[in-house]
Design an enzyme around this catalytic site. Structure first.
Site, PDB file in Angstrom:
ATOM      1  N   CYS A 162       8.488  31.484  63.236  1.00 60.34           N
ATOM      2  CA  CYS A 162       8.766  32.664  62.396  1.00 60.34           C
ATOM      3  C   CYS A 162       9.055  32.367  60.930  1.00 60.34           C
ATOM      4  O   CYS A 162       8.325  32.809  60.037  1.00 60.34           O
ATOM      5  CB  CYS A 162       9.969  33.419  62.956  1.00 60.34           C
ATOM      6  SG  CYS A 162       9.833  33.918  64.667  1.00 60.34           S
ATOM      7  N   HIS A 169      12.439  36.335  57.903  1.00 61.64           N
ATOM      8  CA  HIS A 169      13.121  35.929  59.123  1.00 61.64           C
ATOM      9  C   HIS A 169      14.551  36.471  59.136  1.00 61.64           C
ATOM     10  O   HIS A 169      15.242  36.442  58.121  1.00 61.64           O
ATOM     11  CB  HIS A 169      13.137  34.402  59.216  1.00 61.64           C
ATOM     12  CG  HIS A 169      13.731  33.886  60.481  1.00 61.64           C
ATOM     13  ND1 HIS A 169      13.179  34.172  61.713  1.00 61.64           N
ATOM     14  CD2 HIS A 169      14.811  33.120  60.721  1.00 61.64           C
ATOM     15  CE1 HIS A 169      13.901  33.581  62.654  1.00 61.64           C
ATOM     16  NE2 HIS A 169      14.901  32.943  62.080  1.00 61.64           N
TER      17      HIS A 169
HETATM   18 CA   LIG Z   1       7.647  35.048  65.251  1.00 58.44          CA
END
Ligand SMILES: [Ca+2]
Length: 474
Positions: free
Chosen positions: A86, A140
């Site tokens: 991510c 994130h």
């Molecule tokens: Ca992800």
């Protein structure tokens, strides 16, 4: 044609693509039917969504709204993230810089700590007068699944407003279980009580619809970050009911047992996955499908709002998964590998006036290309140090010759990196600059990447050329 000749021709494409110009912006804006060239942007990020949708050739999953967006715009069949987890992936695509430049190589470092002055993609629009907002996970989110960390999403710099939603008490009730007996904490599913808006993604969609209604008189950049199908696999029960568990197909491993992952991370996870019964494998995949269909239904509400408020002709729409995912292939149930399953991601793009609307594109594009693409579509001058290239020309002609290579990397502890390059024909990977392993796959003859040709004498020349190509971006 020999392998060297194939590679030489691929090399030539770089020069060809470099000489191409973009679509005249004026034409695009004129097509938008407005003297005001400032198009809105709806930037939809989906967490852990791999190329799993009806429009990507998976008829058993129910994704009518993803398919609707793909039919209107352009479906990219070979779009690649730059890092297959991510935070590094999102940081790269939202700054337009490759991971080795951002130095954000794991899920622990917030990009502002290492890039305090970088102008992010939404920030560029904000600086030029767009109203920018983020709902859900765009950058994130630190602090786990229930975090409401608006610092992580860079509110105040990248966005005028940002909000992350929580499930209601009712939405946390339901039937489900951890598929590893609790050993792997995230590996659980729940068919939740309540309705869509008892879940964060239902609230994301509601907020986005309200935003589209309220903000439609001025240009905006709305980042909408859906959390599902990311784990834990929680969705309202009606989405699980779409998939009788016995109907779920499992991947077939031609060798009888999946070969080990090179440099597998989470070896404890792998041990737990190896103990899965077929029933548990089906439950996992079903839960991922339920989350995808739940996300798709929320997308549908947002697309309906674009219809209702007549925003299509003045709004660019981008939808992507932040990286790919394994659903049992090679015994792995997660991301963070350098196979195509993890490096390749869904990407759908709609731009008002695009000539090739409704057509797919099989050319290689990278997520690092999104920043210059959106800047060009918005008529904005991007920072000079961006490392991608605008693919606006593909929106007019998806078959024109384009990039020769897409680069993806992952980390494996002690700073060791796995680096991979994908061309039309090949995937080539080096672990720790080759000291800890090399892989070469022929994507034409072996698209599932079962047969590593790196040590095959007949492929020594192609491996050498791809190693040189890899180092161009390393
Ligand atoms: Ca992800």
């Amino acid at each position: 044609m020999g392998q060297n000749e194939i590679l030489r021709r691929e090399f030539l494409r770089l020069g060809a693509a470099g000489a191409m110009g973009g679509l005249p912006l004026r034409a695009l804006h004129a097509a938008a039917g407005s003297s005001e060239p400032r198009l809105n942007v709806l930037f939809i990020t989906v967490d852990d969504w791999r190329n799993e949708a009806g429009c990507y050739g998976v008829p058993e999953i129910h994704t009518p709204n993803i398919d609707r967006l793909a039919a209107r715009g352009m479906r990219f069949d070979r779009a690649y993230c730059q890092f297959s987890i991510c935070n590094p992936s999102r940081t790269s695509l939202l700054t337009g810089l490759r991971p080795d430049t951002t130095r954000v190589l794991d899920n622990t470092v917030h990009f502002r700590k290492v890039l305090p002055d970088v102008v992010t993609l939404p920030q560029l629009f904000r600086q030029n007068g767009w109203y920018t907002a983020s709902y859900g996970k765009t950058f994130h989110v630190f602090g786990g699944a229930d975090s409401q960390d608006v610092v992580g999403v860079n509110a105040g710099q990248s966005f005028d407003e940002a909000e992350i939603f929580k499930p209601t008490a009712r939405g946390q009730q339901g039937e489900g279980r951890n598929l590893t007996g609790g050993e792997v904490r995230w590996c659980s599913w729940k068919a939740a009580e309540g309705d869509d808006e008892d879940q964060p993604d239902g609230q994301n969609a509601r907020a986005a619809v309200r935003f589209l209604e309220q903000r439609r008189d001025r240009p905006f950049f709305l980042a909408l970050g859906f959390h599902k199908p990311h784990d834990p696999f929680i969705a309202p029960k009606k989405y699980f009911d779409l998939y009788p568990v016995d109907s779920i197909k499992l991947p077939q491993d031609p060798s009888g047992r999946a070969p080990d992952l090179p440099h597998a991370i989470g070896s404890g996870w792998r041990t737990a996955f190896d103990r899965f019964t077929d029933r548990e494998r089906r439950e996992f995949k079903r839960a991922y499908y339920a989350g995808t269909s739940f996300m798709d239904a929320q997308l549908g509400k947002v697309l309906d709002a674009l219809d209702s408020f007549q925003l299509w002709d003045k709004t660019i729409v981008v939808m992507l998964g932040d990286h790919g995912y394994h659903l049992g292939e090679r015994g792995w149930w997660n991301k963070n590998t350098l196979f195509d399953l993890s490096a390749r991601s869904p990407l759908l793009v709609w731009a008002p006036g695009m000539k090739a609307a409704g057509r797919p594109c099989t050319r290689l594009v990278e997520f690092v290309d999104l920043y210059p693409t959106l800047a060009e579509l918005g008529g904005l001058r991007p920072p000079a140090n961006l490392e991608g290239r605008s693919f606006v020309p593909l929106l007019a002609d998806p078959q024109r010759l384009w990039k020769q290579a897409a680069y993806t990397q992952v980390g494996r502890g002690r700073g060791a990196q796995g680096r991979s390059v994908r061309t039309d024909r090949w995937r080539y990977t080096e672990w720790a600059e080759g000291r800890e392993g090399i892989e070469l796959y022929d994507q034409v003859r072996d698209p599932s990447e079962w047969h590593n040709l790196a040590r095959d004498p007949g492929h020594a020349a192609v491996a050498k050329e791809l190693s040189a190509l890899l180092k161009e971006k390393s």
